[in-house]
Design a protein around this motif. Structure first.
Motif, PDB file in Angstrom:
ATOM      1  N   SER A  53       0.814  -1.220   0.000  1.00  0.00           N
ATOM      2  CA  SER A  53       0.000   0.000   0.000  1.00  0.00           C
ATOM      3  C   SER A  53       0.847   1.270   0.000  1.00  0.00           C
ATOM      4  O   SER A  53       0.346   2.350  -0.319  1.00  0.00           O
ATOM      5  N   THR A  54       2.110   1.131   0.363  1.00  0.00           N
ATOM      6  CA  THR A  54       3.031   2.282   0.352  1.00  0.00           C
ATOM      7  C   THR A  54       4.227   1.987  -0.551  1.00  0.00           C
ATOM      8  O   THR A  54       5.354   2.379  -0.254  1.00  0.00           O
ATOM      9  N   LEU A  55       3.968   1.319  -1.659  1.00  0.00           N
ATOM     10  CA  LEU A  55       5.015   0.850  -2.559  1.00  0.00           C
ATOM     11  C   LEU A  55       5.915   1.967  -3.061  1.00  0.00           C
ATOM     12  O   LEU A  55       7.141   1.814  -3.130  1.00  0.00           O
ATOM     13  N   TRP A  56       5.324   3.101  -3.395  1.00  0.00           N
ATOM     14  CA  TRP A  56       6.123   4.188  -3.953  1.00  0.00           C
ATOM     15  C   TRP A  56       7.049   4.816  -2.918  1.00  0.00           C
ATOM     16  O   TRP A  56       8.161   5.222  -3.241  1.00  0.00           O
ATOM     17  N   VAL A  57       6.612   4.879  -1.677  1.00  0.00           N
ATOM     18  CA  VAL A  57       7.494   5.400  -0.622  1.00  0.00           C
ATOM     19  C   VAL A  57       8.530   4.360  -0.243  1.00  0.00           C
ATOM     20  O   VAL A  57       9.747   4.607  -0.288  1.00  0.00           O
ATOM     21  N   ARG A  58       8.070   3.163   0.125  1.00  0.00           N
ATOM     22  CA  ARG A  58       8.933   2.149   0.725  1.00  0.00           C
ATOM     23  C   ARG A  58       9.908   1.505  -0.249  1.00  0.00           C
ATOM     24  O   ARG A  58      10.973   1.033   0.167  1.00  0.00           O
ATOM     25  N   HIS A  59       9.582   1.493  -1.532  1.00  0.00           N
ATOM     26  CA  HIS A  59      10.435   0.774  -2.473  1.00  0.00           C
ATOM     27  C   HIS A  59      10.910   1.618  -3.667  1.00  0.00           C
ATOM     28  O   HIS A  59      12.098   1.605  -3.986  1.00  0.00           O
ATOM     29  N   ILE A  60      10.000   2.347  -4.324  1.00  0.00           N
ATOM     30  CA  ILE A  60      10.403   3.102  -5.511  1.00  0.00           C
ATOM     31  C   ILE A  60      11.236   4.329  -5.113  1.00  0.00           C
ATOM     32  O   ILE A  60      12.378   4.488  -5.554  1.00  0.00           O
TER      33      ILE A  60
END
Length: 218
Positions: A53-60
């Motif tokens: 749900s927080t892919l862009w913060v946590r990974h990208i």
């Protein structure tokens, strides 16, 4: 200097767009990579399900910030234990530099190749082998997001470094502790940067040939 944390997916996308002046093609590649990552995560454990749900913060964005710390460096980037391509595939989308993704697990290598092929990342090479079996070549940048404890990481990868190699090593909340455990000549090669994606996480940024420092100590 205080780093403004990215706390939402919108903030992460906005920061990436401002930091790298992305083209429409790069946005499309990042979006497709994110989708492929989520799809493949149902087949093999690439990222924690709680972080989707927080892919862009946590990974990208978490991966993109390493490229931002690399400055205007050119030449080969080696990403150790690349796993799902974090940070290697993100950096490859944002930069045309040659990228070597080192990963020993076959299924993860299959995923890396599938993404590189679909996104037409011709400058990406996937090395399916333990690092010990990879042919030595000089790296302009060495990154490792979740590869090994710092002392082991350095011992395995120093043969790829030169006097101008940049080291980009996210180490979470243990960054300072791991750095202090290194021999003094090595400690002086690194400084600590605050992560943009987690208030408790830090990144070790280094420069130089650690092997040369070791030989000089003898």
């Amino acid at each position: 200097m205080t780093v403004e944390l990215l706390t939402s997916e919108a903030e992460a996308r906005s920061w990436i767009g401002a930091a790298f002046a992305l083209t429409e093609q790069q946005w499309a590649q990042l979006d497709r990579f994110a989708a492929m990552l989520v799809e493949e995560n149902a087949q093999q454990n690439l990222i924690a399900a709680s972080t989707i749900s927080t892919l862009w913060v946590r990974h990208i964005a978490d991966s993109a910030q390493l490229l931002a710390l690399d400055g205007a460096v050119e030449g080969l980037w080696i990403d150790l234990g690349s796993g799902p391509g974090l940070p290697g595939l993100v950096a490859a989308i944002l930069s045309p530099r040659p990228m070597l993704l080192v990963e020993s697990r076959r299924r993860r290598c299959d995923f890396l190749r599938a993404v590189a092929g679909e996104l037409d990342l011709a400058h990406v090479e996937v090395a399916e082998a333990p690092l010990e079996r990879i042919e030595t070549r000089p790296a302009a940048t060495i990154s490792a997001r979740a590869f090994a404890p710092l002392d082991k990481l350095i011992a395995l990868s120093t043969r790829f470094s030169t006097e101008s190699t940049r080291w980009l090593l996210p180490k979470g909340r243990n960054a300072v502790k791991e750095l202090e455990s290194l021999p003094q000549p090595w400690q002086g090669m690194f400084h600590v940067e605050q992560s943009r994606t987690d208030a408790d996480s830090q990144i070790l940024v280094g420069m130089g040939n650690i092997g040369a420092k070791q030989r000089g100590k003898r």
